[in-house]
Design a protein around this motif. Sequence first.
Motif, PDB file in Angstrom:
ATOM      1  N   TYR A   1       5.956  -3.211  -5.336  1.00  0.00           N
ATOM      2  CA  TYR A   1       5.094  -2.323  -4.567  1.00  0.00           C
ATOM      3  C   TYR A   1       5.841  -1.639  -3.432  1.00  0.00           C
TER       4      TYR A   1
ATOM      5  N   ASN B   1      -7.622   7.169  -3.471  1.00  0.00           N
ATOM      6  CA  ASN B   1      -7.062   5.956  -4.069  1.00  0.00           C
ATOM      7  C   ASN B   1      -6.909   6.103  -5.583  1.00  0.00           C
TER       8      ASN B   1
ATOM      9  N   THR C   1     -12.011   6.903  -1.797  1.00  0.00           N
ATOM     10  CA  THR C   1     -12.019   6.437  -3.181  1.00  0.00           C
ATOM     11  C   THR C   1     -11.323   7.429  -4.105  1.00  0.00           C
TER      12      THR C   1
ATOM     13  N   LYS D   1       0.299  -2.019   2.884  1.00  0.00           N
ATOM     14  CA  LYS D   1      -0.860  -2.809   2.472  1.00  0.00           C
ATOM     15  C   LYS D   1      -1.721  -2.045   1.465  1.00  0.00           C
ATOM     16  N   ARG D   2      -1.817  -0.741   1.649  1.00  0.00           N
ATOM     17  CA  ARG D   2      -2.577   0.078   0.705  1.00  0.00           C
ATOM     18  C   ARG D   2      -1.864   0.135  -0.642  1.00  0.00           C
TER      19      ARG D   2
ATOM     20  N   GLN E   1       5.981   2.323  -3.051  1.00  0.00           N
ATOM     21  CA  GLN E   1       5.555   2.980  -1.817  1.00  0.00           C
ATOM     22  C   GLN E   1       6.610   3.987  -1.367  1.00  0.00           C
TER      23      GLN E   1
ATOM     24  N   LEU F   1       0.119  -2.169  -1.826  1.00  0.00           N
ATOM     25  CA  LEU F   1      -0.051  -3.490  -2.428  1.00  0.00           C
ATOM     26  C   LEU F   1      -1.445  -3.640  -3.032  1.00  0.00           C
ATOM     27  N   ARG F   2      -2.471  -3.168  -2.332  1.00  0.00           N
ATOM     28  CA  ARG F   2      -3.840  -3.270  -2.838  1.00  0.00           C
ATOM     29  C   ARG F   2      -4.014  -2.478  -4.131  1.00  0.00           C
ATOM     30  N   ILE F   3      -3.446  -1.280  -4.185  1.00  0.00           N
ATOM     31  CA  ILE F   3      -3.549  -0.457  -5.392  1.00  0.00           C
ATOM     32  C   ILE F   3      -2.781  -1.096  -6.541  1.00  0.00           C
ATOM     33  N   CYS F   4      -1.582  -1.614  -6.251  1.00  0.00           N
ATOM     34  CA  CYS F   4      -0.792  -2.265  -7.303  1.00  0.00           C
ATOM     35  C   CYS F   4      -1.495  -3.510  -7.833  1.00  0.00           C
ATOM     36  N   ARG F   5      -2.113  -4.268  -6.955  1.00  0.00           N
ATOM     37  CA  ARG F   5      -2.843  -5.460  -7.412  1.00  0.00           C
ATOM     38  C   ARG F   5      -4.047  -5.086  -8.262  1.00  0.00           C
ATOM     39  N   SER F   6      -4.735  -4.018  -7.902  1.00  0.00           N
ATOM     40  CA  SER F   6      -5.908  -3.621  -8.689  1.00  0.00           C
ATOM     41  C   SER F   6      -5.505  -3.133 -10.076  1.00  0.00           C
TER      42      SER F   6
END
Length: 88
Positions: A42, A23, A20, A60-61, A46, A63-68
């Motif tokens: 993203y 991230n 956490t 994928k990580r 990256q 993308l997940r951070i960019c989406r959040s």
Amino acid sequence: MHISRAGYYQWCSGRAGIRTVENRRLAGLVKKIHAKTPDKGYRCIQDGLARYYGAPINDKRALRICRSLDVRSTIKYARLASDPQRLA
């Protein structure tokens, strides 16, 4: 509540886990890259993290951070199928 006992006690301790914290650090870097060049998606973010900040991460990580953070590329391309006049 359907959560693990270890997860509950981790939450009770009030400390964030290692992942956490990492991230959150990466999210700050993503914000910095996106503020400098908002046309990057993203994948380019990256690449920038790996090249300039020494933080190679999985796509994928990223993308997940960019989406959040609701970080998206400002460049949009027109779809060919959505315009019926182009098909004729």
